[in-house]
Each structure stands twice: as structure tokens, then as C-alpha cells.
Design a protein around this motif. Sequence first.
Motif, short mmCIF file in Angstrom:
data_model
loop_
_atom_site.label_atom_id
_atom_site.label_comp_id
_atom_site.label_asym_id
_atom_site.label_seq_id
_atom_site.Cartn_x
_atom_site.Cartn_y
_atom_site.Cartn_z
N THR A 265 22.48 125.16 71.23
CA THR A 265 21.21 126.29 71.89
C THR A 265 20.97 127.19 70.41
O THR A 265 19.90 126.98 70.79
CB THR A 265 22.35 127.33 72.19
N ALA A 266 21.41 127.08 69.27
CA ALA A 266 21.07 127.44 68.18
C ALA A 266 19.54 126.63 67.89
O ALA A 266 19.14 127.55 67.75
CB ALA A 266 21.99 128.19 66.73
N LEU A 267 19.80 125.81 67.86
CA LEU A 267 18.86 124.59 67.43
C LEU A 267 17.81 124.96 67.98
O LEU A 267 16.77 124.71 67.98
CB LEU A 267 19.52 123.33 66.70
N LEU A 268 18.06 124.83 69.58
CA LEU A 268 16.95 124.96 70.34
C LEU A 268 16.14 126.29 70.73
O LEU A 268 15.23 126.15 70.65
CB LEU A 268 17.31 124.88 71.88
N PHE A 269 17.63 127.19 70.56
CA PHE A 269 16.84 128.15 70.46
C PHE A 269 16.05 128.39 69.26
O PHE A 269 14.85 129.03 69.13
CB PHE A 269 17.46 129.59 70.02
N GLY B 61 17.61 139.04 70.21
CA GLY B 61 18.07 137.98 70.24
C GLY B 61 19.18 137.84 69.51
O GLY B 61 19.81 136.43 69.99
N VAL B 62 20.48 138.95 68.75
CA VAL B 62 21.86 139.34 68.82
C VAL B 62 22.41 138.75 70.33
O VAL B 62 23.10 138.09 70.85
CB VAL B 62 22.06 139.71 67.98
N ILE B 63 21.85 139.62 71.77
CA ILE B 63 21.90 139.70 72.67
C ILE B 63 22.05 138.26 73.63
O ILE B 63 22.92 137.96 73.77
CB ILE B 63 21.79 140.77 73.31
N VAL B 64 21.23 137.88 73.51
CA VAL B 64 20.76 136.81 73.98
C VAL B 64 21.62 134.81 73.38
O VAL B 64 21.96 134.43 74.25
CB VAL B 64 19.15 136.83 74.22
N MET B 65 21.84 135.39 72.62
CA MET B 65 22.26 134.01 72.23
C MET B 65 23.10 134.07 73.05
O MET B 65 23.63 132.14 72.60
CB MET B 65 22.12 134.02 69.92
N PRO B 66 24.54 134.87 72.99
CA PRO B 66 25.74 133.91 73.14
C PRO B 66 25.69 133.82 75.36
O PRO B 66 26.74 132.84 75.58
CB PRO B 66 26.59 135.70 73.77
N LEU B 67 24.52 135.08 75.76
CA LEU B 67 24.28 134.15 77.01
C LEU B 67 23.21 133.20 77.21
O LEU B 67 23.88 132.57 77.75
CB LEU B 67 23.46 135.28 76.97
N LEU B 68 22.34 132.91 76.52
CA LEU B 68 22.45 131.08 76.43
C LEU B 68 23.11 130.30 75.89
O LEU B 68 23.19 129.24 76.97
CB LEU B 68 20.82 131.69 75.47
N ALA B 69 23.79 130.40 75.31
CA ALA B 69 25.33 129.78 75.15
C ALA B 69 26.04 129.26 76.33
O ALA B 69 26.25 127.90 76.31
CB ALA B 69 25.53 129.99 73.51
N ALA B 70 26.43 130.66 77.46
CA ALA B 70 27.07 130.41 78.54
C ALA B 70 26.45 129.44 79.05
O ALA B 70 27.10 128.93 79.49
CB ALA B 70 27.64 131.76 78.57
N VAL C 65 26.90 134.51 68.14
CA VAL C 65 26.52 135.52 67.69
C VAL C 65 26.04 136.13 66.39
O VAL C 65 25.17 135.99 66.07
CB VAL C 65 28.10 136.80 67.69
N VAL C 66 27.24 134.70 65.28
CA VAL C 66 27.19 134.31 64.18
C VAL C 66 25.41 133.81 64.42
O VAL C 66 24.84 134.00 63.26
CB VAL C 66 27.59 134.15 63.43
N PHE C 67 25.23 132.70 64.69
CA PHE C 67 24.14 131.49 65.22
C PHE C 67 22.89 132.87 65.11
O PHE C 67 21.60 132.66 64.68
CB PHE C 67 24.44 130.46 66.05
N GLY C 68 23.27 134.30 66.57
CA GLY C 68 22.08 134.41 66.92
C GLY C 68 21.31 135.66 66.18
O GLY C 68 20.21 135.68 65.54
N LEU C 69 22.47 136.51 64.76
CA LEU C 69 21.93 137.19 63.78
C LEU C 69 21.13 136.08 63.27
O LEU C 69 19.64 136.48 62.83
CB LEU C 69 23.63 137.36 63.03
N THR C 70 21.69 134.51 62.77
CA THR C 70 20.70 133.96 61.44
C THR C 70 19.37 133.58 61.79
O THR C 70 18.36 133.59 61.28
CB THR C 70 21.99 132.83 61.38
N VAL C 71 19.60 133.31 63.15
CA VAL C 71 18.36 132.31 63.43
C VAL C 71 17.23 133.88 63.65
O VAL C 71 16.53 133.24 63.44
CB VAL C 71 18.88 131.72 64.70
N THR C 72 17.90 134.89 64.37
CA THR C 72 16.48 135.47 64.52
C THR C 72 16.56 136.61 63.57
O THR C 72 15.30 136.99 63.11
CB THR C 72 17.50 136.80 65.48
N PHE C 73 17.50 136.68 62.79
CA PHE C 73 17.22 137.02 61.08
C PHE C 73 15.51 136.43 60.10
O PHE C 73 15.12 136.40 59.52
CB PHE C 73 18.26 137.23 59.93
#
Length: 260
Positions: free
Chosen positions: A104-108, A151-160, A207-215
Motif C-alpha cells: 500500500t505504501a509503495l502504491l501510495f 496522508g497520515v490518516i489515509v494510509m492506514p485506511l488504504l492498508a486496511a 502510520v509510520v509509512f504514511g508519515l514517511t511517504v507524505t513527508f
Amino acid sequence: MSWYKPADVGHAVRGQLADIGYGARFFLRLIALAGASFRRFGLVRDQIHFLGNYSLAIIAVSGLFVGFVFGLQGYYTLQRYGSSEALGLLVTLSLVRELGPVVTALLFAGRAGTSLTAEIGLMKAGEQISVMEMMAVDPVARILAPRFWAGVIVMPLLAAVFSAMGIIGGWVVGVLMIGVDSGSFWSQIQGGVDVWQDVGNGVIKSVVFGLTVTFVALLQGFEAQPTPEGVSKATTRTVVIASLAVLGLDFVLTAMMFSI
């Protein structure tokens, strides 16, 4: 830069350290603007729609096909040991713990990260950010912080969503196509997946991946050269840096979670 000038010694190292320091200050500033961003939640909501809704289709379809592949591979591997009933547990743990957050993080990064970088870079090239600064409007608080927290909020939802679609794909292949017992498939999942140890670890990773990718996407866009070539290079750097950061952090987080 010349080798015989003492001032040029370590020029590249000092430049890299300065970049790291700037990135750290930029990250802390985005974190500090959390309160201001959520007080104007309409800005965050719009970015959640932009980042999440437009990424939903590729995440769901990718998760479904990953589940198809895992169902086939897992069944033929487990069949050698007479454990084909554990197919559901294998698919679920693989997706929830590892593949769901990482893929999910790679696709995001490829879908939403590049659009963030290009959007911020084009705003800088069009001097919109400079105009905001002249109007005494903080572009970091108004433009970047809402996108960061969205981005931080969306990433866990997309991973789910990815993990859920993957489990459905494994069920379609394993139960409907191959003929694994449906009761065994779901009971193994219910009995073998722990909410905190398995699902919780996946949420933390997301959550960590969302922080990383968006930042990374926002930093590259904000520091891009205001030219078409500069924006294109920044977009490429976003995908490369974010993908490598996600894979590296995945190893670190997995090692920490298994050691605690």
C-alpha cells in the motif's frame, strides 16, 4: 570546488548534513502544525478525499490480485505438508503483518506521492507560494500541513482496504475455485490472528509509512526547482526515496516488533 582549498574539504558532507538538518526542522514544523490543521478540518477533509478516494481503485484491485496469487501459492505450498486448511491464516497474516502496509505504501508513493510533489512544485513554479508569503500567509500551514496529516490518516485506511481485498481474493481462490473447506478457512483466521500482535503491528507500520511517504513527497515538491525539469526530477526523487525509505523502515519495524 578544488582539492587545494581548505574551505572545500568536506563540502559534500557538510551539504548533506545541512540538508538533513533542514529536513528534520521541516518535519518538526509539520508535526507542530497539527493543531492548526485540525482546527481547519475542511482543508484536511478535502485532501483526504483527494489522496484517499482517488487511490482507492488501484489499492483495492491490487489487493484482490495479490490475494489471488497468495491463495494459489499458499495452497500448493501447504498441500505438501497436509496443512491446506491453514490457507486462510497464511494469507491473512502475510497481508496484515507485512504485504498490506508495504505494498500500500509503495502504491501510495507512486499514485499520491507523485501528485503531491507535482502539485507543490507547480505551485512554486507558478509563484503561488511566493504570492502567499507576500500576503503574510504561511504556505506551510495553509498548503503543506493539511496534505501531510491527510496522508497520515489515509494510509492506514488504504492498508486496511488492501488487506481486506486480499483476504477476499484468497477466499475466492482457496474456497470457491480449489475447494478448501470454508469453515476451516475462516476458523483458522479467527483463532490465529491476534488483534494487538498482528493487526496492531500492521496499523503501526501503516502510520509510520504514511508519515514517511507524505513527508518525502511534500519536501521534494517544496524544494523543487521552479522549472518543468526541476519538477520532473523532484517527482522521480519522491518515488525513489519514498520506496527505499518504506522498505528500510519495514525491516527496522519488523525487527523491533518481533524482539519486543
